[in-house]
Write a protein that holds these residues in place. Structure first.
Motif: not given
Ligand SMILES: Nc1nc2c(c(=O)[nH]1)N[C@H]1C(S)=C(S)[C@@H](COP(=O)(O)O)O[C@H]1N2
Ligand SMILES: [Mo]
Length: 258
Positions: A69, A72, A128, A130, A140-142, A198
């Motif tokens: 996390r 991110m 998570i 890239r 970079i996100g979830e 996210n």
């Protein structure tokens, strides 16, 4: 049965592993010992091991790196089309996508219509990762959503299907956006139809209500606004025939593996 053989003959397997590469030549001269059924089984295991070694070269099943996390990106840019803006899409969005449904069809035994509520109730995966865009930015996100493989199994994917096509709600200059992947990516554990980014439902800019995340592929493969998933044996009959909007119109490679 195979497990028993692994347990019973560790030295043989170890030896075979050590011989990968030159093993084909070596075994070709070993016809005398090939007659024993036990040896036959070990040899076929050896072939699997060799296949495994080849797979390592291409590595299609390996997982994309996952991040924490804390890693991110504070800002995840919106790219390409940011709103389909059609009357149909606007009406769906105005109603919180309550009337939206994903169509799953083509070479499947049981075509499906999956509502957003059903999608949200299905087994999920969160990752998570890239995102790499060929225009030269990464973020970079979830992402959270339903594994595509699960949906394809539920639909009874035909054994003749070879590709999965994602038809999107948006178009550019009248040309619809679409993308496609092969079955290795379709059943890859990190390939999901994401409803969330996210920790929140997808915004319109990022592809609401549903987008593809195929984490071993570049940004342009990550189709937003997915309305329909179609299983096909060939890409040649779909739009320009090259498997995607960018592939058809800008010469991008169909296989955009990372
Ligand atoms: N339907 C649709 N999907 C799309 C695009 C698009 O224009 N339309 N752009 C692609 C490109 S080039 C990138 S980099 C990512 C951008 O996703 P984002 O807007 O969530 O950052 O979506 C991909 N998927
Ligand atoms: Mo991109």
């Amino acid at each position: 049965m195979s497990d028993d053989i692994i347990m019973a003959t560790p030295s043989l397997l170890t030896r075979r592993h050590a011989l990968i590469g030159g093993a084909g030549l070596l075994l070709a001269g070993c016809d005398r010992i090939n007659a024993s059924p036990a040896v036959q089984s070990v040899l076929s295991l050896g072939e699997k091991a060799t296949h495994g070694a080849q797979r390592l070269v291409t590595d299609r099943n390996a997982l994309a790196k996952e991040f924490s996390r804390a890693e991110m990106s504070p800002v995840f840019r919106e790219n390409g089309n940011r709103n389909p803006g059609t009357a149909d899409y606007n009406a769906l969005a105005a109603n919180g996508f309550a009337d939206w449904a994903l169509t799953v069809d083509g070479m499947v035994a049981h075509p499906l219509r999956i509502s957003l509520a059903q999608m949200l109730a299905a087994p999920r995966r969160t990752q998570i990762t890239r995102h790499d865009c060929v225009e030269g930015w990464s973020a970079i996100g979830e992402w959270s959503g339903v594994p595509l493989g699960l949906i394809l199994r539920r639909a009874g994917l035909s054994s003749n299907a070879k590709f999965v096509v994602f038809h999107c709600a948006d178009s550019t200059g009248g040309i619809p956006y679409y993308e496609s992947i092969d079955l290795i990516d379709a059943f890859h554990p990190q390939t999901i139809l994401a409803t969330h980014m996210n920790g929140a439902p997808l915004t319109v800019g990022h592809g609401a209500p549903l987008r593809l995340r195929a984490e071993r592929q570049l940004g342009y493969k990550q189709a937003k606004y997915v309305m329909r998933v179609e299983a096909v044996a060939s890409l040649s009959g779909i739009h320009g025939g090259k498997g995607g909007y960018w592939e058809d119109h800008k010469g991008y490679q169909w296989f955009a593996g990372i």
